[in-house]
Design a protein around this motif. Structure first.
Motif, short mmCIF file in Angstrom:
data_model
loop_
_atom_site.label_atom_id
_atom_site.label_comp_id
_atom_site.label_asym_id
_atom_site.label_seq_id
_atom_site.Cartn_x
_atom_site.Cartn_y
_atom_site.Cartn_z
N ASP A 17 51.18 31.00 39.09
CA ASP A 17 50.77 30.80 40.49
C ASP A 17 49.17 30.58 40.32
O ASP A 17 48.73 29.38 40.23
CB ASP A 17 51.06 32.11 41.03
N LEU A 62 45.62 40.47 39.91
CA LEU A 62 45.93 39.67 41.24
C LEU A 62 46.65 40.78 42.38
O LEU A 62 47.70 41.74 41.74
CB LEU A 62 46.78 38.55 41.08
N LEU A 84 61.60 37.40 39.75
CA LEU A 84 60.55 37.64 40.62
C LEU A 84 60.65 38.88 41.56
O LEU A 84 61.90 39.00 42.17
CB LEU A 84 60.30 36.25 41.54
N ASN A 118 45.96 32.53 36.32
CA ASN A 118 44.96 33.54 35.40
C ASN A 118 45.81 34.21 34.31
O ASN A 118 45.09 34.41 33.46
CB ASN A 118 44.45 34.67 36.52
N ILE A 155 56.99 32.19 36.82
CA ILE A 155 56.22 31.44 37.61
C ILE A 155 54.74 31.32 37.26
O ILE A 155 54.08 32.33 36.69
CB ILE A 155 56.35 32.08 39.10
P1 IMP Z 1 49.31 34.23 38.11
O1 IMP Z 1 49.72 32.84 37.47
O2 IMP Z 1 48.36 34.78 37.20
O3 IMP Z 1 48.82 34.18 39.43
O4 IMP Z 1 50.57 35.13 38.17
C1 IMP Z 1 51.62 34.75 37.70
C2 IMP Z 1 52.70 36.14 38.08
O5 IMP Z 1 52.37 36.55 39.26
C3 IMP Z 1 53.97 35.75 37.64
O6 IMP Z 1 54.38 35.94 36.35
C4 IMP Z 1 54.72 36.62 38.91
O7 IMP Z 1 54.98 37.84 38.12
C5 IMP Z 1 53.58 36.91 39.88
N1 IMP Z 1 54.00 36.04 40.97
C6 IMP Z 1 53.38 34.97 41.48
N2 IMP Z 1 54.12 34.43 42.61
C7 IMP Z 1 54.91 35.13 42.88
C8 IMP Z 1 56.04 35.16 43.91
O8 IMP Z 1 56.06 34.19 44.64
N3 IMP Z 1 56.81 36.29 43.93
C9 IMP Z 1 56.77 37.27 43.03
N4 IMP Z 1 56.13 37.28 42.09
C10 IMP Z 1 54.86 36.17 41.83
#
Ligand code: IMP
Ligand code: MG
Length: 189
Positions: free
Chosen positions: A109, A77, A164, A112, A107
């Motif tokens: 998000d 991402l 974060l 993935n 977190i």
């Molecule tokens: P995803 O769920 O695969 O999209 O990725 C999650 C990862 O993206 C997290 O472990 C964070 O490292 C990073 N991430 C997602 N949202 C944020 C944010 O608002 N600020 C900083 N890092 C974020």
């Protein structure tokens, strides 16, 4: 508290996070007491680097016995190659066969990273894979995956602090905050 200039609004401070971490650890410890767990220890797998502050906080309140392991998984991402799957940059050095695993995240998000890691651990023979995350950003989801336990639900905004990062910095802030993204365009460290 001194606010970093990139902070727009503090969402959760240290006291609040500590209190919530304790509640989660108590609930999760209770859950594992009711399960059959190999060698009576759950394996916590922290996803580096963001998990560190939350994991440290959460860990000290776990009353069910646990082992701690870490993985580094880079998510595509932010890049452009949508077809590329997440990559494991640091793998486990233990066998997860038959183990009860608890993934510890900062977190969720898009979901993935978690989806990939969960499948990987099950493929490696884990008996059971659960997830605890400090923050859940449900609006960001691209794959249907949920945490088994989360600290706080947050809106779809760019957050900083308590693990974060923005450009690998600000993980050290002792709170979770909304980033003032209007300042990023001209921002100089
Ligand atoms: P995803 O769920 O695969 O999209 O990725 C999650 C990862 O993206 C997290 O472990 C964070 O490292 C990073 N991430 C997602 N949202 C944020 C944010 O608002 N600020 C900083 N890092 C974020
Ligand atoms: Mg992370």
């Amino acid at each position: 508290m001194n606010k970093h200039p990139l902070v727009k609004e503090i969402l959760h401070n240290e006291t609040e996070i500590d209190k919530r971490s304790k509640e989660l650890a108590e609930e999760i410890s209770e859950y594992y007491r009711g399960q059959e767990v190999k060698e009576n220890a759950v394996v916590l797998i922290g996803l580096l680097k963001g998990c560190i502050p939350f994991m440290a906080n959460f860990l000290k309140y776990m009353t069910y016995e646990c082992m701690t392991e870490y993985m580094v998984v880079s998510s595509y991402l932010g890049g452009t190659k949508q077809s590329e799957e997440p990559k494991i940059n640091l793998d486990l050095d233990i066998s997860v066969k038959g183990r009860s695993i608890l993934i510890v995240e900062d977190i969720i998000d898009s979901g993935n990273t978690l989806d990939y890691v969960k499948k990987y651990l099950l493929f490696k023979g884990a008996r059971d894979v659960k997830v605890v995350t400090l923050l859940d950003k449900p609006e960001g989801r691209q794959v249907p995956i949920e945490a088994d336990w989360y600290g706080f639900s947050v809106k779809n905004e760019f957050l900083i602090g308590f693990g974060l990062d923005y450009q690998e910095r600000l993980r050290n802030l002792p709170y979770v905050a909304v980033c003032d993204t209007s300042k990023l365009k001209d921002w100089k460290w």
